[in-house]
Design an enzyme around this catalytic site. Structure first.
Site, PDB file in Angstrom:
ATOM      1  CG  ASP A 195      -1.909   0.852   0.619  1.00  0.00           C
ATOM      2  OD1 ASP A 195      -1.746   1.799   0.059  1.00  0.00           O
ATOM      3  OD2 ASP A 195      -2.709   0.754   1.907  1.00  0.00           O
ATOM      4  CE  LYS A 196      -0.757   6.996  -1.990  1.00  0.00           C
ATOM      5  NZ  LYS A 196      -1.512   8.984  -2.487  1.00  0.00           N
ATOM      6  CG  HIS A 197      -1.192   7.138   4.616  1.00  0.00           C
ATOM      7  ND1 HIS A 197      -1.910   6.936   5.089  1.00  0.00           N
ATOM      8  CD2 HIS A 197      -0.265   8.023   5.110  1.00  0.00           C
ATOM      9  CE1 HIS A 197      -2.567   7.763   5.501  1.00  0.00           C
ATOM     10  NE2 HIS A 197      -1.050   8.600   5.508  1.00  0.00           N
ATOM     11  CB  SER A 198      -0.218  10.671   0.115  1.00  0.00           C
ATOM     12  OG  SER A 198      -0.954  11.753   0.503  1.00  0.00           O
ATOM     13  CB  THR A 217      -8.646   8.249  -1.094  1.00  0.00           C
ATOM     14  OG1 THR A 217      -7.792   8.971  -1.564  1.00  0.00           O
ATOM     15  CG2 THR A 217      -9.048   7.181  -2.586  1.00  0.00           C
ATOM     16  NE  ARG A 268      -4.823  13.478  16.584  1.00  0.00           N
ATOM     17  CZ  ARG A 268      -3.359  12.835  15.818  1.00  0.00           C
ATOM     18  NH1 ARG A 268      -4.308  11.843  15.524  1.00  0.00           N
ATOM     19  NH2 ARG A 268      -3.130  13.491  14.932  1.00  0.00           N
ATOM     20  CB  SER A 273      -3.208   8.918  13.143  1.00  0.00           C
ATOM     21  OG  SER A 273      -4.102   8.798  12.656  1.00  0.00           O
ATOM     22  CE  LYS A 314      -5.684   5.801  10.142  1.00  0.00           C
ATOM     23  NZ  LYS A 314      -5.901   7.253   9.679  1.00  0.00           N
ATOM     24  CE  LYS A 315      -2.848   3.043   5.030  1.00  0.00           C
ATOM     25  NZ  LYS A 315      -3.019   2.715   3.690  1.00  0.00           N
TER      26      LYS A 315
END
Ligand code: URA
Length: 428
Positions: A79-82, A119, A167, A182, A186-187
């Site tokens: 996966d990718k996280h931005s 997204t 937050r 955070s 999740k990842k």
């Protein structure tokens, strides 16, 4: 254990023990610890920070508040996280692109946050597109298509859902320990083999400076590696929007253009760079140049587009059902010169003012509104040349957006260098 004592420890800069962190996260998740005590702890963390060990404990406790996605099959899971940026639509392209390389991409995504779009909101600009798949639907789709983009299930890190909301309204979002836990909880809960991070800086991102982006990248990478996930990162420039479109439906259209081998070069380049890191991490390719060329061919041949179309169909949408775009009004250069700066915060506020983002939690999105950029930093303008179009059917909102856009663009007499789009992040 007494919650007020744990809060006082962090307030007085004493490190929290693993048990204290677990006690607070478990208690908050099940409702034993109220919002006011968790907000006090979040603010103490924001002000006094956390050590690497505390950040890892926080991440682990958050993962343990739910259950991880079960890994099925033997394909590498990536996966990718931005960290979020104006006009960042790479997820829509990257998930089907990597699925074409025989990888599984269980992309659990979020909604817009502040000025940065989400997204899920973008994909919901496709009529009927479902972003609430169950865990068994996620598994079935990964098995049949290799990619899925959906929201977090109820059982995936519920502590983050609750803490994030808190937050957001207690001014404790921009804290490196809290952001790290955070994102990485999740990842890691997706049971990934490899992850690429797109850590963004500039006025169109969450973090203003490159130094802060580096600090966050180092923290995210350390937690990823400790969890056994092959983690790489790029530091990317958001001193101007990515691509030409900012908004929901218009960003889906731009993603489709990239998936068909066209579209703006910066979006294509960044998507390929991010995806290439994952081909190397999973040993699908040994050389970066080979990875880039394979990914480029998958875009140009229509293979990635075909996979995207099948993914959209599997999630009850159709690429022919992207919602319409609002009426265009051009914003013209008042005088000739070079574009010196583009303030992403103001452009993002313009999109929100037109209804393309949220002012309050849960607000419905107007998918039709957006901005179509004609110029980038360094562009040489003649007087009255269109710099961008505002797309909105509501004249009043469009005028509010126009005022924000006017303040966002700085024109100078001096030629400007175009900022470079990305660079590798290597931990020291
Ligand atoms: N994205 C997240 O998922 N969490 C944060 O804290 C910030 C950005």
């Amino acid at each position: 254990m007494i919650p007020a004592v744990v809060i006082a420890n962090k307030r007085d800069r004493r490190p929290l023990s693993s048990d204290e962190i677990k006690f607070m996260i478990d208690g908050y998740s099940c409702g034993r610890i109220p919002d006011y005590q968790m907000s006090a702890l979040a603010m103490a963390i924001y002000l006094n920070g956390m050590s690497d060990r505390e950040i890892s404990d926080l991440t682990d406790s958050m993962i343990a508040s739910g259950s991880k996605l079960v890994k099925v099959g033997d394909k590498p899971r990536v996966d990718k996280h931005s960290t979020g940026g104006l006009g960042d639509k790479t997820s829509l392209i990257l998930a089907p692109l990597l699925a074409c390389c025989d990888l599984h991409v269980p992309m659990i995504s979020g909604r817009g946050l502040g000025i940065t779009g989400g997204t899920l909101d973008k994909l919901e600009a496709i009529e009927g597109f479902r972003t609430n798949l169950t865990e068994s639907e996620i598994h079935r789709q990964l098995d049949s298509l290799g990619c899925v983009i959906t929201g977090a299930t109820e059982s995936l890190v519920p502590a983050d859902k609750k803490l994030y909301g808190l937050r957001d309204v207690t001014a404790t979002v921009p804290s490196i320990p809290l952001i790290t836990a955070s994102i990485m909880s999740k990842k890691i809960a997706e049971s990934l083999d490899a992850l690429v991070l797109d850590v963004k800086f500039g006025s169109g991102a969450f973090l203003a400076t490159e130094e802060l982006a580096e600090e966050l990248a180092a923290s995210l990478m350390r937690v990823g590696k400790d969890a056994g996930v092959l983690t790489t990162a790029l530091i990317t420039d958001m001193t101007q929007p990515l691509g030409g479109m900012v908004g929901n439906a218009c960003e889906v259209n731009e993603s489709i253009a990239i998936l068909q081998g066209g579209g703006p070069s910066d979006v294509r380049e960044l998507t390929i760079e991010l995806a290439a890191r994952l081909l190397l991490s999973t040993k699908r390719e040994a050389q970066l140049d080979d990875a880039r060329s394979r990914l480029g061919k998958l875009l140009d041949s229509g293979s990635a587009m075909d996979r995207f179309e099948r993914m959209v169909h599997a999630q009850s949408g159709s690429i022919r059902a992207v919602r319409p775009i609002g009426q265009s009004r051009p914003f013209l250069a008042k005088y000739a010169g070079y574009i010196q700066a583009i303030d992403g915060q103001l452009l993002g506020q313009a999109v929100i003012a037109m209804g393309g983002g949220r002012m309050v939690t849960g607000q419905a999105i107007d998918f039709s509104v957006g901005l179509k950029m004609h110029c980038k930093i360094g562009h040489c303008l003649t007087e009255e040349q269109p710099i961008l179009d505002i797309q909105c059917d509501d004249e009043n909102k469009s005028q509010i957006a126009m005022q924000l856009v006017e303040r966002a663009i700085t024109i100078s007499d001096e030629p400007q260098k175009r900022p470079s789009l990305w660079r590798n992040f290597v931990t020291k």
